[in-house]
Motif scaffolding. Structure first.
Motif: not given
Ligand code: SAM
Length: 230
Positions: A7, A120, A89-90, A70, A42, A73, A26, A14, A133-134, A117-118
């Motif tokens: 992680k 989890e 997104d993280i 992401g 994609h 998109s 993208y 990213f 696509d994660v 945000q993660d």
């Protein structure tokens, strides 16, 4: 390598070289042939999903959590179609780019809302949770927990995509691993469809629609899982 390492690596990737790479993939600027192939693949996955949701006829006002959004998109066209979108997104950089793109397309509104945000740590209830696509960043043993968490946020529907683990794709990945290019900074995990379906079923969901995009360099299995509102 454990999941914490995975992680951290994914987040850093990213927020740095992966951000530059994926923002271009993208986007609509010039890219190399492989990246163009991935962009088109994609986009097919995104188009299939939007077509499904639009064909249901209830997209306006539907609450949708786009987990691992992401550069937006999917979130942006969904908000454009009237859904209430919660995008997260993280990666701070990916979210920043998504916000800018949303502003360009939709103006200064509060839909989608964006958060760094993660997966989890996501909370709340949404009619639909999407995670596109994660899973490629999750090893199998962590996938079940992650999917179960997303399932707990979904009132009636969970939509996932993942790179399917078939013999052919496993070989392709092996070959790829032998020739790691400079952009291959994260590990890619393929998933057995039967395993993913089992996890969804264990959470009370059944598969409703399925799609598959395969271009030369992009492979993504799309599953829509639903459950009756209890
Ligand atoms: N879902 C988007 C789409 O289809 O356009 C982006 C897909 S991109 C291949 C993967 C995204 O997942 C990246 O933006 C990455 O930062 C995000 N991601 C990876 N692991 C994550 C995690 N644990 N929590 C939230 N986002 C994560």
């Amino acid at each position: 390598m454990n999941a914490v390492d995975d992680k951290t690596i994914v987040r850093e990737y990213f927020n740095a070289i992966g951000f530059d790479r994926w923002r271009r993939i993208y986007g609509d600027g010039e890219v190399n042939k492989v990246q163009l192939d991935i962009r088109q693949g994609h986009q097919q996955t995104v188009d299939t999903l939007i077509e499904w949701l639009k064909s249901d006829g209830n997209l306006a006002g539907l609450s949708i959590c786009d987990a691992g959004c992401g550069v937006g998109s999917l979130s942006i066209p969904l908000a454009e179609a009237g859904a209430k979108v919660y995008a997260s997104d993280i990666s701070e950089k990916m979210v920043g780019e998504a916000k800018e793109r949303a502003k360009k397309t939709l103006g200064n509104g509060d839909n989608p809302t964006f958060a760094v945000q993660d997966l989890e740590t996501l909370s709340g209830r949404y009619d639909t949770v999407v995670c596109l696509d994660v899973l490629i960043h999750y090893p199998q043993e962590k996938a079940a927990l992650m999917i179960s968490h997303l399932a707990s946020l979904a009132e009636s529907r969970l939509i996932l995509s993942f790179a399917p683990k078939t013999l052919a794709y496993s070989l392709l990945k092996k070959i790829g691993d032998f020739f790691p290019g400079p952009s291959k900074a994260t590990r890619a995990y393929l998933h057995r469809e039967a395993d993913i379906i089992k996890i969804l079923q264990n959470n009370g969901f059944t598969i409703k629609r399925q799609g598959m995009t395969s271009t030369r360099f992009y492979f993504s299995r799309l599953l829509e899982a639903t459950r009756k509102l209890g």
